[in-house]
Design a protein around this motif. Structure first.
Motif, PDB file in Angstrom:
ATOM      1  N   VAL A 139      51.746 102.562 -15.968  1.00 40.08           N
ATOM      2  CA  VAL A 139      52.432 103.400 -15.117  1.00 40.08           C
ATOM      3  C   VAL A 139      52.175 104.829 -15.497  1.00 40.08           C
ATOM      4  O   VAL A 139      51.575 105.797 -14.805  1.00 40.08           O
ATOM      5  N   CYS A 140      51.940 105.047 -16.951  1.00 40.08           N
ATOM      6  CA  CYS A 140      51.270 106.447 -17.554  1.00 40.08           C
ATOM      7  C   CYS A 140      49.886 106.705 -16.987  1.00 40.08           C
ATOM      8  O   CYS A 140      49.882 107.888 -16.695  1.00 40.08           O
ATOM      9  N   PHE A 179      50.071 107.420 -13.436  1.00 38.50           N
ATOM     10  CA  PHE A 179      50.461 109.013 -13.200  1.00 38.50           C
ATOM     11  C   PHE A 179      49.458 109.796 -13.345  1.00 38.50           C
ATOM     12  O   PHE A 179      49.107 110.817 -12.527  1.00 38.50           O
ATOM     13  N   ASN A 180      48.709 109.801 -14.332  1.00 44.39           N
ATOM     14  CA  ASN A 180      47.488 110.522 -14.839  1.00 44.39           C
ATOM     15  C   ASN A 180      46.202 110.570 -13.425  1.00 44.39           C
ATOM     16  O   ASN A 180      45.877 111.531 -13.145  1.00 44.39           O
ATOM     17  N   PHE A 221      47.007 109.490 -10.431  1.00 47.52           N
ATOM     18  CA  PHE A 221      47.489 110.141  -9.064  1.00 47.52           C
ATOM     19  C   PHE A 221      47.231 111.626  -9.385  1.00 47.52           C
ATOM     20  O   PHE A 221      46.708 112.301  -8.177  1.00 47.52           O
ATOM     21  N   LEU A 222      47.378 112.350 -10.277  1.00 45.04           N
ATOM     22  CA  LEU A 222      47.357 113.811 -10.364  1.00 45.04           C
ATOM     23  C   LEU A 222      45.941 114.212 -10.058  1.00 45.04           C
ATOM     24  O   LEU A 222      45.573 115.012  -9.797  1.00 45.04           O
ATOM     25  N   THR A 256      50.088 115.357 -20.135  1.00 47.04           N
ATOM     26  CA  THR A 256      50.757 114.153 -20.378  1.00 47.04           C
ATOM     27  C   THR A 256      50.458 113.592 -21.704  1.00 47.04           C
ATOM     28  O   THR A 256      51.283 113.053 -22.400  1.00 47.04           O
ATOM     29  N   TYR A 260      54.213 112.447 -22.937  1.00 48.05           N
ATOM     30  CA  TYR A 260      54.088 111.085 -23.739  1.00 48.05           C
ATOM     31  C   TYR A 260      54.526 111.077 -25.172  1.00 48.05           C
ATOM     32  O   TYR A 260      55.374 110.307 -25.322  1.00 48.05           O
TER      33      TYR A 260
END
Length: 365
Positions: free
Chosen positions: A125-126, A129-130, A132-133, A148, A152
């Motif tokens: 998931v982390c 997120f990276n 996606f951005l 991030t 994190y």
């Protein structure tokens, strides 16, 4: 990979890849990756004969235990960097995964396998997120993963504070340090998941259409898009893989040292990136091979192990590795410059070029 123009015997031009114009033996042996492999062999055999206790039965065993997280994370990191992106949050994901395993096992009563699975999912998931951005929002990966990295790590430290979880079942901490072929061998069991991941990564990068797209993105992302490569989705999945693998490395890190802390693996991202660049992956994207990356990781591990056995300080070890990294980057630039000059001279001496000069200067005929 750049293209170059060569002349046929009839004088017409033919465009082809410059690297494929050389003989096969030159394309295999005269490469950055093979140079790192050769340097690894030299350093290893020199250490065997000259460094006290380097040839002992435990040296290779602890060497592989130490570099295992770097070996694991370097594989997806190499593919990300070939696309001309970077992921600086990998060490923070390792730390967050470590904390999750400790908290879920101690406070929630989860078994180690279930806590590890949950941690790997959160790592993915982390990474998502990276990805996606970077892929869909269009932000630069350097800025995103610096942010991030702090995010994190902050979550990891916030969950545990300055405390540490050390109450792990003995069978799981011992499993992380067991040897593949039993006592007396030099190969820990962590090499099994690494070899599986290596085989999958080699197939993905070097023998699939996905891998060809990775190289095309690194060379020119706009051109890759027009050739049918889904640039955004490719980058997104690479970051997801990076997050999941980093979380798995965090589980191993926790069980190997028997301690879950928020500051675990601090600075590991720099070691991973240094090994990947040393192994021949271009920081500008579009170039690199996994056998060079693995050799780069092992080379740094061998140098560090040999210098520690000689009683050298950590600062001196970092200086030596840093100098080696700078020299490797400089050597690539110098070799590219020399190769370009040589090709230019070769083209200047071709019959077609001499005819062009003669046509432009009739008095010299």
């Amino acid at each position: 990979m750049t293209t170059a123009t060569y002349s046929r015997p009839d004088g017409t031009a033919q465009r082809t890849y410059a690297s494929y114009a050389a003989p096969l033996w030159r394309r295999v042996l005269l490469t950055r990756e093979f140079a790192i492999i050769a340097l690894l062999g030299i350093v290893y055999f020199y250490s065997l004969g000259n460094v006290p206790n380097f040839n002992g039965p435990l040296t290779l065993y602890y060497l592989f235990l130490d570099i295992a997280p770097i070996l694991l994370i370097a594989l997806p990191m190499a593919m990300i960097m070939i696309t001309a992106e970077i992921d600086l949050s990998v060490a923070s994901v390792v730390g967050l995964s470590s904390v999750l395993v400790g908290v879920l096992h101690q406070d929630a009563g989860m078994s180690i396998p279930l806590a590890a699975l949950f941690a790997v999912v959160i790592g993915a998931v982390c990474g998502a997120f990276n990805g996606f951005l970077v892929s869909y929002v269009g932000l630069p990966s350097l800025a995103v993963t610096i942010g991030t990295m702090a995010l994190y790590r902050g979550i990891a430290v916030g969950l545990l504070g300055t405390k540490a979880v050390t109450d792990f079942p003995h069978k799981w901490t011992e499993l992380s340090k067991q040897r593949i072929f039993g006592v007396g061998t030099s190969y820990p069991t962590i090499l099994i998941p690494f070899l599986i991941l290596l085989a999958l990564s080699v197939w993905m990068l070097h023998f699939s259409s996905f891998g060809r797209g990775v190289y095309e993105i690194g060379l020119n992302s706009e051109a890759a898009h027009f050739t049918g490569v889904n640039v955004e989705l490719t980058k997104f999945w690479l970051f997801v893989i990076s997050g999941a693998v980093s979380a798995f490395a965090g589980v191993y890190y926790t069980l190997r040292f028997g301690s879950a802390r928020g500051d675990n693996a601090t600075g590991l991202e720099l070691q991973v990136i240094a090994a990947v660049v040393l192994g021949g992956v271009s920081v500008f994207g579009g170039r690199g091979a996994l056998h060079g990356v693995v050799a780069g990781v092992v080379l740094i591990g061998v140098i560090s192990s040999a210098m520690r056995l000689e009683g050298q300080t950590v600062n001196l070890i970092n200086i030596v590795i840093g100098v080696l990294l700078v020299l490797s980057v400089l050597s690539t630039s110098l070799l590219a410059l020399a190769s370009g000059l040589l090709r230019a001279r070769t083209r200047g001496r071709s019959p077609s070029s001499r005819r062009a000069v003669a046509a432009a200067n009739p008095k010299e005929r």
